[in-house]
Design a protein around this motif. Structure first.
Motif, short mmCIF file in Angstrom:
data_model
loop_
_atom_site.label_atom_id
_atom_site.label_comp_id
_atom_site.label_asym_id
_atom_site.label_seq_id
_atom_site.Cartn_x
_atom_site.Cartn_y
_atom_site.Cartn_z
N ALA A 117 -17.40 -35.86 37.01
CA ALA A 117 -16.15 -35.61 36.65
C ALA A 117 -16.84 -36.09 35.85
N GLU A 118 -17.40 -37.32 35.64
CA GLU A 118 -17.59 -38.01 33.99
C GLU A 118 -18.56 -37.38 33.60
N SER A 119 -19.84 -36.79 34.47
CA SER A 119 -20.21 -35.93 33.62
C SER A 119 -19.82 -34.63 32.45
N ASP A 120 -19.12 -34.32 33.41
CA ASP A 120 -18.15 -33.30 32.34
C ASP A 120 -17.55 -33.54 32.07
N ARG A 121 -16.98 -35.17 31.65
CA ARG A 121 -16.27 -35.57 30.65
C ARG A 121 -17.20 -35.40 29.67
N GLN A 122 -18.40 -36.15 29.80
CA GLN A 122 -19.37 -36.90 28.75
C GLN A 122 -20.48 -35.56 27.91
N GLY A 124 -23.43 -35.22 29.70
CA GLY A 124 -24.41 -34.73 30.66
C GLY A 124 -24.21 -36.16 31.35
N VAL A 125 -25.42 -36.73 31.65
CA VAL A 125 -25.38 -38.21 32.63
C VAL A 125 -26.25 -39.52 31.67
N GLU A 126 -26.50 -39.42 30.31
CA GLU A 126 -27.82 -40.22 29.35
C GLU A 126 -26.80 -41.43 29.98
N TRP A 127 -25.13 -41.67 29.81
CA TRP A 127 -24.28 -42.41 29.53
C TRP A 127 -24.31 -43.24 30.77
N ILE A 128 -25.18 -42.87 31.93
CA ILE A 128 -25.51 -44.34 33.01
C ILE A 128 -26.28 -44.58 33.16
N TYR A 129 -27.70 -44.48 32.02
CA TYR A 129 -28.16 -44.86 31.39
C TYR A 129 -28.08 -46.17 30.05
N GLN A 130 -27.38 -46.15 29.73
CA GLN A 130 -26.69 -47.21 28.42
C GLN A 130 -25.83 -47.85 29.07
N SER A 131 -25.77 -47.65 30.07
CA SER A 131 -24.35 -48.78 31.20
C SER A 131 -25.46 -50.02 31.38
N GLY A 132 -24.57 -51.72 31.37
CA GLY A 132 -25.14 -52.24 31.83
C GLY A 132 -24.82 -52.36 33.15
N GLY A 237 -14.48 -24.62 30.53
CA GLY A 237 -14.41 -22.77 31.10
C GLY A 237 -16.13 -23.10 32.07
N ARG A 238 -16.60 -23.50 31.98
CA ARG A 238 -17.61 -23.80 32.23
C ARG A 238 -18.44 -25.21 33.72
N LEU A 239 -19.33 -25.41 34.65
CA LEU A 239 -19.16 -26.13 35.33
C LEU A 239 -20.06 -27.35 35.07
N SER A 240 -19.61 -28.55 35.49
CA SER A 240 -20.11 -29.60 35.28
C SER A 240 -21.42 -29.86 35.16
N PRO A 241 -21.98 -30.78 33.92
CA PRO A 241 -23.09 -30.86 33.69
C PRO A 241 -24.45 -31.68 35.08
N LEU A 242 -24.17 -32.30 35.55
CA LEU A 242 -24.73 -32.79 37.13
C LEU A 242 -24.65 -31.48 38.06
N LEU A 243 -23.90 -30.48 38.19
CA LEU A 243 -23.70 -29.51 39.12
C LEU A 243 -24.93 -27.95 38.36
N SER A 244 -24.35 -27.98 37.20
CA SER A 244 -25.43 -27.24 36.47
C SER A 244 -26.54 -27.31 36.33
N SER A 271 -23.42 -25.45 32.16
CA SER A 271 -23.71 -27.06 31.00
C SER A 271 -24.09 -25.72 30.60
N GLU A 272 -24.07 -26.06 29.12
CA GLU A 272 -24.78 -25.23 27.84
C GLU A 272 -26.31 -26.55 28.08
N ASP A 273 -27.57 -25.33 28.13
CA ASP A 273 -28.58 -25.99 28.69
C ASP A 273 -29.30 -24.87 27.28
#
Length: 292
Positions: A117-122, A124-132, A237-244, A271-273
């Motif tokens: 869900a968070e990947s959909d809100r943001q 992508g998943v880059e935020w995982i590697y930007q968090s401590g 209206g798109r699938l989440s980046p993680l599932l996409s 999701s757009e790519d």
């Protein structure tokens, strides 16, 4: 006790426990069982045993998964031991999926639903590697009932996710979080669903299958629950980046063929790519490379 509160009860240790107990008939006196968990070895003429917590955590993890029944005098295996480690991953996955809300071990898949869900809100998943480490563990609690996640539990959590085919270990940095990806588990669940190679499923039916077998993905009950807890409603209206990303990976390795043609009203958008040719699909063909 929970899986995450027994961090040294790794999938490998629990599998060894289950396989060993099965090989010895499924029931053992407690003393023999304890020796199986922590047999020790000789060094410099004396017996050396591993840390007691390693054996205790493996036992507690097995109890939490209801793989064994334990009394003061004996321990009994509660399941038929799978043939291999991959089959054991299926058993664990099925047990976690079947848990009712409120069970302490729901944290594992509810946490993954939050990542989706968070990947959909943001976007992508880059935020995982930007968090401590502390920040990531704290953010995870947004998708859970309470403050169930912390930095110690997060390590065990990621280990179990990777074991079940929901993450990929990053080879370049041992300290980096595993890359979250359901691709391996999607492929495994499609295999287990009994479809013949070349079977064609309309996009909507395909996603319904995934949401039932993997309810932490888009449209699944745990995904929707995570969105509600986060106060998030997707409008793309798109699938989440993680599932996409996972579906595109499976398309590229010919586990799936995502067919973009057909009635546009029935299509499911990814999701757009811009780097990938598949933006939407109306039909999913399963294991196209194996069809005769």
């Amino acid at each position: 006790m929970t899986l995450l509160s027994s961090p040294q009860g790794t999938p490998e240790r629990v599998w060894s426990l289950v396989a060993g107990l099965s090989a010895l008939g499924g029931t053992l006196p407690r003393a023999t069982y304890d020796g199986l968990l922590n047999p020790g070895f000789e060094r410099d003429g004396g017996e050396v045993k591993a840390k007691v917590t390693l054996a205790a955590d493996a036992h507690n993890a097995a109890l939490s998964l209801n793989l064994v029944e334990s009394s003061r005098d004996q321990v009994t295996l509660s399941v038929s031991a799978p043939q291999d480690f991959i089959g054991f991953a299926d058993v664990v996955h099925d047990r976690l999926v079947a848990l009712e809300s409120g069970d302490t071990d729901t944290t594992i898949l509810e946490g993954f639903a939050w990542i989706v869900a968070e990947s959909d809100r943001q976007g992508g998943v880059e935020w995982i590697y930007q968090s401590g480490r502390d920040e990531f563990a704290d953010k995870t609690n947004e998708g859970l009932v309470g403050k169930e996640m912390n930095t110690t539990k997060a390590v065990a959590w990621r280990r179990w996710l990777t074991f079940m085919g929901l993450g990929i270990t990053m080879p370049h940095d041992r300290n980096a979080p595993d890359f979250p990806s359901p691709a391996a588990r999607v492929a495994r669940e499609l295999r287990r669903s009994g479809f013949v190679a070349g079977a064609k499923l309309p996009a909507g039916e395909f996603l319904e299958l995934l949401s039932q077998r993997m309810p932490y993905l888009d449209r699944g009950r745990l995904f929707l629950q995570a969105c509600q807890r986060m106060g998030y409603a997707s409008t793309s209206g798109r699938l989440s980046p993680l599932l996409s990303t996972a579906l595109r990976d499976l398309h590229d390795d010919h586990t799936l063929q995502l067919v973009p043609s057909g009635d546009a009203a029935e299509r499911v958008r990814l999701s757009e790519d811009s780097a990938h040719a598949i933006d939407a699909f109306t039909t999913a063909i399963l294991f196209p490379g194996e069809a005769s």
